[in-house]
Enzyme design. Structure first.
Site, PDB file in Angstrom:
ATOM      1  N   HIS A 146       0.834  -1.204   0.000  1.00 40.71           N
ATOM      2  CA  HIS A 146       0.000   0.000   0.000  1.00 40.71           C
ATOM      3  C   HIS A 146       0.865   1.250   0.000  1.00 40.71           C
ATOM      4  CE1 HIS A 146      -3.151  -2.887   1.456  1.00 40.71           C
ATOM      5  NE2 HIS A 146      -3.828  -2.208   0.547  1.00 40.71           N
ATOM      6  N   ALA A 148       2.705   4.454  -2.928  1.00 38.30           N
ATOM      7  CA  ALA A 148       2.362   5.309  -4.072  1.00 38.30           C
ATOM      8  C   ALA A 148       2.449   4.571  -5.402  1.00 38.30           C
ATOM      9  CB  ALA A 148       3.264   6.542  -4.093  1.00 38.30           C
ATOM     10  N   HIS A 150       1.480   1.448  -5.875  1.00 39.73           N
ATOM     11  CA  HIS A 150       0.157   0.798  -5.986  1.00 39.73           C
ATOM     12  C   HIS A 150      -0.873   1.817  -6.458  1.00 39.73           C
ATOM     13  CE1 HIS A 150      -3.577  -1.264  -5.016  1.00 39.73           C
ATOM     14  NE2 HIS A 150      -3.859  -0.358  -4.092  1.00 39.73           N
ATOM     15  N   ASP A 296      -8.591  -1.527  -8.287  1.00 39.17           N
ATOM     16  CA  ASP A 296      -7.935  -1.743  -6.993  1.00 39.17           C
ATOM     17  C   ASP A 296      -7.439  -3.175  -6.824  1.00 39.17           C
ATOM     18  OD1 ASP A 296      -7.037  -1.118  -4.419  1.00 39.17           O
ATOM     19  OD2 ASP A 296      -8.971  -1.590  -3.496  1.00 39.17           O
TER      20      ASP A 296
END
Length: 420
Positions: A146, A148, A150, A296
């Site tokens: 998790h 930047a 991603h 996501d």
């Protein structure tokens, strides 16, 4: 009761009756000495406080205008990659290296330009760049997953989805801007642990959001704080900015995996009844929520080399949480026990129960476009590879246990275990 909230310094609040002061920085011991005292950590405030405290801008502390300390060859390669930003095999890891760790900022500047959003909304380029830097800096680079990169990966996927013919012909500039902003900021200031961890350690964010979509609410509120602080949209009418803020919240909150069935049931109903009317802003917004949910969790639908890297990163983050839980004698969360939860088994379960149902419905919505077919093909191939690796792991462990003797009954059991 007595409570000491430490702002956004990555720590769990110390309260009566809660676990002794747990420092989330223990997730990465190498950051302990360097990051505790950094200005970035001191400046990171609770989301609802950000806008009301003296901002970095008011104090005259402006983020660097450019971090491109690269030679022309690297910049040329990065520009060449951006010309293919709509390709599904886009390598975000390579792009991040070519941009000196600025993949999110560089990608967003390019996409806002490509989609004509700068001109349409009359955005100031310096202010826009400053806002993107704020978002990128609010991700935790020490998180294996998790972070930047991603966020940049999800943003690139969102760009691909926004170009799907079924959706693209109906989208307004506002829809496109909301989709890209939500993708870029959907995990901002993620602490590297999940909601159950925050709840059981009585973290101040869990209390603030009453144990409901804790992280997603925080990502949204943090984004609103940065939008206001940057004054990026200050020239727009108040009702427009309020609407943008609310819609951003609705999009980011849709990424809560606990709401997966709610969205799947609604999508299935729309598709079965063929009653989606994309001329209607409400239906367009719902499909933007679905697109963001797909973006996501699209890692299993990428080419194997990229997909495998993301799988290993997310599991590493799970294992770090498990190690932290073990250290403080908490029950180890599901998927976080490195001794029991292997990467192949985690990925096969994730693909089977979360990814496949969503992407099959997405393909149905798009009309089985080349992109949707490509993603589903990668998904099936990647799942087969993980099954093969799981089979090898089981075979290896049983060979060790039985000096290389694996009976036919054991093989049958193994095959049953691998069948979802």
């Amino acid at each position: 009761g007595d409570a000491r909230v430490r702002g956004q310094t990555g720590v769990v609040s110390e309260r009566r009756g809660s676990y002794p002061f747990i420092d989330l920085r223990l997730l990465n011991n190498t950051t302990l000495s360097g990051e505790i005292g950094t200005k970035k950590k001191v400046k990171r405030l609770l989301s609802f406080q950000r806008y009301f405290h003296a901002s970095r801008l008011l104090r005259g502390i402006v983020p660097q205008a450019s971090l491109y300390l690269l030679d022309e060859d690297y910049l040329g390669q990065a520009r060449h990659m951006l010309s293919k930003v709509g390709m599904w095999d886009f390598d975000i890891f390579l792009f991040d290296r070519l941009t000196n760790g600025n993949s999110l900022v560089t990608l967003l500047c390019h996409l806002f330009n490509v989609h004509g959003l700068i001109h349409h909304f009359q955005l100031d380029m310096v202010t826009l760049h400053r806002f993107f830097v704020m978002v990128q800096e609010d991700y935790h680079s020490q998180n294996p997953y998790h972070n930047a990169v991603h966020a940049a990966d999800v943003t690139q996927a969102m760009h691909c989805y926004l170009r799907e013919p079924k959706l693209a012909s109906f989208l307004t500039p506002s829809d496109i801007m909301l989709g890209l902003l939500a993708a870029a900021a959907h995990d901002v200031d993620h602490p590297g642990v999940n909601q159950p961890f925050l709840i059981k350690t009585k973290h101040h964010l869990a209390s603030l959001y009453q144990n409901v979509s804790v992280l997603e609410n925080h990502h949204w509120r943090s984004t609103i704080g940065m939008l206001r602080e940057s004054r990026l949209l200050a020239h727009l009418p108040k009702e427009v900015t309020q609407d943008i803020e609310q819609q951003l919240g609705s999009l980011i909150l849709a990424t809560d995996i606990n709401r997966q069935n709610e969205f799947l049931i609604r999508l299935k109903s729309h598709l079965d009844n063929q009653d989606l009317r994309l001329e209607d802003a409400q239906d367009r917004h719902f499909m933007l929520q679905i697109a963001l949910k797909c973006a996501d969790i699209c890692n299993p639908c990428r080419v194997w080399d990229l997909s495998k890297q993301w799988s290993e990163r997310v599991c590493e983050e799970f294992y770090r949480q498990g190690d932290l839980e073990q250290k403080f004698e908490l029950e180890i969360s599901p998927l976080c026990n490195q001794q029991k939860d292997t990467v192949p088994s985690i990925q096969i379960g994730f693909m089977t129960y979360i990814v496949e149902p969503l992407f099959e419905r997405w393909a149905q919505f798009t009309g089985n476009t080349p992109l949707s077919e490509n993603m589903l093909n990668h998904l099936r191939r990647n799942k087969a590879k993980w099954r093969s690796l799981l089979h090898k792991q089981h075979s290896s462990s049983r060979s060790n246990d039985h000096s290389g003797q694996v009976t036919s009954s054991q093989e049958q059991t193994l095959n049953e275990e691998e069948t979802p």
